[in-house]
Design a protein around this motif. Structure first.
Motif, PDB file in Angstrom:
ATOM      1  N   LEU A 133      38.665  51.038  32.804  1.00  0.00           N
ATOM      2  CA  LEU A 133      38.773  52.258  32.369  1.00  0.00           C
ATOM      3  C   LEU A 133      40.609  52.840  32.637  1.00  0.00           C
ATOM      4  CD1 LEU A 133      35.893  54.268  33.753  1.00  0.00           C
ATOM      5  CD2 LEU A 133      36.148  53.460  31.444  1.00  0.00           C
ATOM      6  N   ALA A 134      41.226  52.052  33.727  1.00  0.00           N
ATOM      7  CA  ALA A 134      42.483  52.295  33.964  1.00  0.00           C
ATOM      8  C   ALA A 134      43.460  51.417  33.153  1.00  0.00           C
ATOM      9  CB  ALA A 134      42.716  52.663  35.448  1.00  0.00           C
ATOM     10  N   ARG A 135      42.748  50.440  32.672  1.00  0.00           N
ATOM     11  CA  ARG A 135      43.501  49.309  32.183  1.00  0.00           C
ATOM     12  C   ARG A 135      44.325  48.596  32.956  1.00  0.00           C
ATOM     13  NH1 ARG A 135      45.385  51.376  25.999  1.00  0.00           N
ATOM     14  NH2 ARG A 135      43.237  51.985  25.144  1.00  0.00           N
ATOM     15  N   LEU A 136      43.711  48.167  34.111  1.00  0.00           N
ATOM     16  CA  LEU A 136      44.375  47.666  35.322  1.00  0.00           C
ATOM     17  C   LEU A 136      43.574  46.305  35.595  1.00  0.00           C
ATOM     18  CD1 LEU A 136      45.358  50.411  37.703  1.00  0.00           C
ATOM     19  CD2 LEU A 136      46.787  49.384  36.234  1.00  0.00           C
ATOM     20  N   GLY A 137      44.504  45.337  35.851  1.00  0.00           N
ATOM     21  CA  GLY A 137      43.689  44.056  36.100  1.00  0.00           C
ATOM     22  C   GLY A 137      45.025  43.148  36.995  1.00  0.00           C
ATOM     23  N   ASN A 138      44.288  41.790  37.098  1.00  0.00           N
ATOM     24  CA  ASN A 138      45.146  41.134  37.706  1.00  0.00           C
ATOM     25  C   ASN A 138      45.138  39.571  36.854  1.00  0.00           C
ATOM     26  OD1 ASN A 138      46.317  41.586  40.663  1.00  0.00           O
ATOM     27  ND2 ASN A 138      44.342  42.626  40.663  1.00  0.00           N
ATOM     28  N   PRO A 139      46.208  38.799  36.894  1.00  0.00           N
ATOM     29  CA  PRO A 139      46.087  37.562  36.133  1.00  0.00           C
ATOM     30  C   PRO A 139      44.830  36.737  36.190  1.00  0.00           C
ATOM     31  CG  PRO A 139      48.489  37.929  36.977  1.00  0.00           C
ATOM     32  CD  PRO A 139      47.585  38.945  37.456  1.00  0.00           C
ATOM     33  N   LEU A 140      44.314  36.818  37.666  1.00  0.00           N
ATOM     34  CA  LEU A 140      43.215  35.880  38.041  1.00  0.00           C
ATOM     35  C   LEU A 140      42.006  36.302  37.274  1.00  0.00           C
ATOM     36  CD1 LEU A 140      41.064  36.996  40.315  1.00  0.00           C
ATOM     37  CD2 LEU A 140      43.279  36.717  41.662  1.00  0.00           C
ATOM     38  N   ALA A 142      41.741  36.907  34.303  1.00  0.00           N
ATOM     39  CA  ALA A 142      41.578  36.495  32.812  1.00  0.00           C
ATOM     40  C   ALA A 142      40.638  34.843  32.966  1.00  0.00           C
ATOM     41  CB  ALA A 142      42.938  36.000  32.387  1.00  0.00           C
ATOM     42  N   SER A 143      40.233  34.597  34.146  1.00  0.00           N
ATOM     43  CA  SER A 143      39.465  33.373  34.025  1.00  0.00           C
ATOM     44  C   SER A 143      38.101  33.551  33.719  1.00  0.00           C
ATOM     45  CB  SER A 143      39.538  32.528  35.477  1.00  0.00           C
ATOM     46  OG  SER A 143      38.604  31.558  35.654  1.00  0.00           O
ATOM     47  N   PRO A 144      37.521  32.989  33.054  1.00  0.00           N
ATOM     48  CA  PRO A 144      35.740  33.180  32.465  1.00  0.00           C
ATOM     49  C   PRO A 144      34.987  33.041  33.878  1.00  0.00           C
ATOM     50  CG  PRO A 144      36.853  31.708  30.916  1.00  0.00           C
ATOM     51  CD  PRO A 144      37.850  31.742  32.046  1.00  0.00           C
ATOM     52  N   SER A 145      35.476  32.178  34.914  1.00  0.00           N
ATOM     53  CA  SER A 145      34.643  32.132  36.041  1.00  0.00           C
ATOM     54  C   SER A 145      35.393  32.788  37.151  1.00  0.00           C
ATOM     55  CB  SER A 145      34.530  30.603  36.488  1.00  0.00           C
ATOM     56  OG  SER A 145      36.185  30.151  36.622  1.00  0.00           O
ATOM     57  N   TYR A 146      36.014  33.707  36.787  1.00  0.00           N
ATOM     58  CA  TYR A 146      36.789  34.703  37.936  1.00  0.00           C
ATOM     59  C   TYR A 146      35.599  35.384  38.824  1.00  0.00           C
ATOM     60  CZ  TYR A 146      37.603  39.643  39.243  1.00  0.00           C
ATOM     61  OH  TYR A 146      37.623  40.780  39.965  1.00  0.00           O
ATOM     62  N   SER A 147      34.479  36.038  38.331  1.00  0.00           N
ATOM     63  CA  SER A 147      33.731  36.754  39.242  1.00  0.00           C
ATOM     64  C   SER A 147      32.897  35.715  39.987  1.00  0.00           C
ATOM     65  CB  SER A 147      32.581  37.447  38.243  1.00  0.00           C
ATOM     66  OG  SER A 147      31.615  38.185  39.243  1.00  0.00           O
ATOM     67  N   THR A 148      32.542  34.530  39.412  1.00  0.00           N
ATOM     68  CA  THR A 148      31.707  33.506  40.462  1.00  0.00           C
ATOM     69  C   THR A 148      32.482  32.973  41.566  1.00  0.00           C
ATOM     70  OG1 THR A 148      30.401  32.870  38.320  1.00  0.00           O
ATOM     71  CG2 THR A 148      30.685  31.276  39.964  1.00  0.00           C
ATOM     72  N   LEU A 149      33.880  32.636  41.178  1.00  0.00           N
ATOM     73  CA  LEU A 149      34.735  32.125  42.146  1.00  0.00           C
ATOM     74  C   LEU A 149      34.933  33.262  43.123  1.00  0.00           C
ATOM     75  CD1 LEU A 149      37.550  30.710  39.907  1.00  0.00           C
ATOM     76  CD2 LEU A 149      35.661  29.526  41.359  1.00  0.00           C
ATOM     77  N   VAL A 150      35.235  34.484  43.042  1.00  0.00           N
ATOM     78  CA  VAL A 150      35.286  35.593  44.081  1.00  0.00           C
ATOM     79  C   VAL A 150      34.062  35.779  44.963  1.00  0.00           C
ATOM     80  CG1 VAL A 150      35.685  38.200  44.309  1.00  0.00           C
ATOM     81  CG2 VAL A 150      37.160  36.994  42.629  1.00  0.00           C
ATOM     82  N   ARG A 151      32.704  35.624  44.333  1.00  0.00           N
ATOM     83  CA  ARG A 151      31.521  35.715  44.988  1.00  0.00           C
ATOM     84  C   ARG A 151      31.447  34.451  45.830  1.00  0.00           C
ATOM     85  NH1 ARG A 151      26.875  37.483  41.300  1.00  0.00           N
ATOM     86  NH2 ARG A 151      25.538  37.368  43.307  1.00  0.00           N
ATOM     87  N   GLU A 152      31.864  33.263  45.555  1.00  0.00           N
ATOM     88  CA  GLU A 152      31.841  32.158  46.333  1.00  0.00           C
ATOM     89  C   GLU A 152      32.767  32.183  47.449  1.00  0.00           C
ATOM     90  OE1 GLU A 152      32.496  29.230  43.676  1.00  0.00           O
ATOM     91  OE2 GLU A 152      30.387  28.916  42.952  1.00  0.00           O
TER      92      GLU A 152
END
Length: 259
Positions: A133-140, A142-152
């Motif tokens: 909504l605020a158009r804010l992110g981080n380069p990491l 962009a990875s398709p597996s980003y959410s899975t990696l963070v959860r692991e």
């Protein structure tokens, strides 16, 4: 995420000073400050912020920070918003042992390894690295597996980027999201819809003796648990807002603390 433009006050090298902290909090002693909003001040240096040893809520969003060194002494910090800055690491937060909620969207975190410092924070439940909504992110992100990696990497997280991923209510959340996706029209034209057919077989609605359904009972139980948790979260939020109002005094506004 678009490159961040120079922010107001950045050219002057704005830094945190005792005078700034006292004027923003209304407190005479830095050790007495519990809640602090330093949003959008063009800060590049946190200065003496580490002296606010009792600090629990801190908003540093919308500045030009590149490091968080002074925060390492804030052992009581519970909620931290450092979104929309220029951070390439979060290492000092490893010492914030009571941290529960962290918003770091809109920074320069490029790899999951830069989150390794958070693995020792056993109370960390909410992490935001992306805010569409605020158009804010981080380069990491962009990875398709980003959410899975963070959860692991951080299995104790219950909420990632505003989405509940574990704990009571997560299955209900996933069900609602799947249902919403199934109701959205497809982006490409599909085959012609078949002629509508009855949903059930003839005689389905006739009266039958009552029968138990373990699936229905489990669904009802999960819904009651989720509703109870919502009531509890609402109570906690009300308590936190009341504490914020009391700490800020008549001149403050608790609704200005948005995390």
């Amino acid at each position: 995420m678009e490159p961040q433009a120079e922010k107001p006050g950045e050219a002057d090298g704005a830094r945190v000073t005792p005078q700034l902290l006292k004027s923003r909090s209304g407190e005479f002693a830095l050790e007495s400050i519990l809640l602090l909003k330093l949003r959008g001040l063009g800060l590049v240096d946190l200065g003496c912020l580490g002296e606010c040893l009792a600090l629990e809520w801190l908003d540093l969003s919308g500045n030009a920070l590149t490091q968080l060194g002074p925060l390492a002494s804030l052992r009581r910090l519970v909620v931290l918003n450092v979104s929309d800055n220029r951070l390439t690491g979060l290492e000092p937060l490893a010492a914030c042992e009571n941290l529960q909620s962290l918003n770091a969207a809109g920074n320069l975190l490029a790899t999951p390894g830069q989150l390794q410092c958070l693995t020792g924070l056993r109370g960390l439940e909410c992490l935001r690295l992306r805010d569409p909504l605020a158009r804010l992110g981080n380069p990491l992100c962009a990875s398709p597996s980003y959410s899975t990696l963070v959860r692991e990497l951080l299995p104790g997280l219950k909420v990632i980027d505003g989405e509940r991923v574990t704990g009571r209510g997560s299955e209900f959340y996933q069900l609602c999201r799947d249902l919403d996706s199934s109701l959205r029209p497809g982006s490409s034209p599909g085959p012609r819809a078949a002629e509508a057919q009855p949903w059930v077989e003839p005689g389905y609605w006739e009266s039958w003796p009552p029968r138990s359904s373990s699936i229905l009972e489990e669904a009802c139980r999960q819904f009651r648990d989720t509703l109870q948790e919502c009531h509890e979260l609402d109570r906690q939020a009300s308590d936190s807002l009341a504490r914020a109002e009391q700490a800020l005094g008549p001149a403050g506004a608790a609704s200005s603390f948005v995390f």
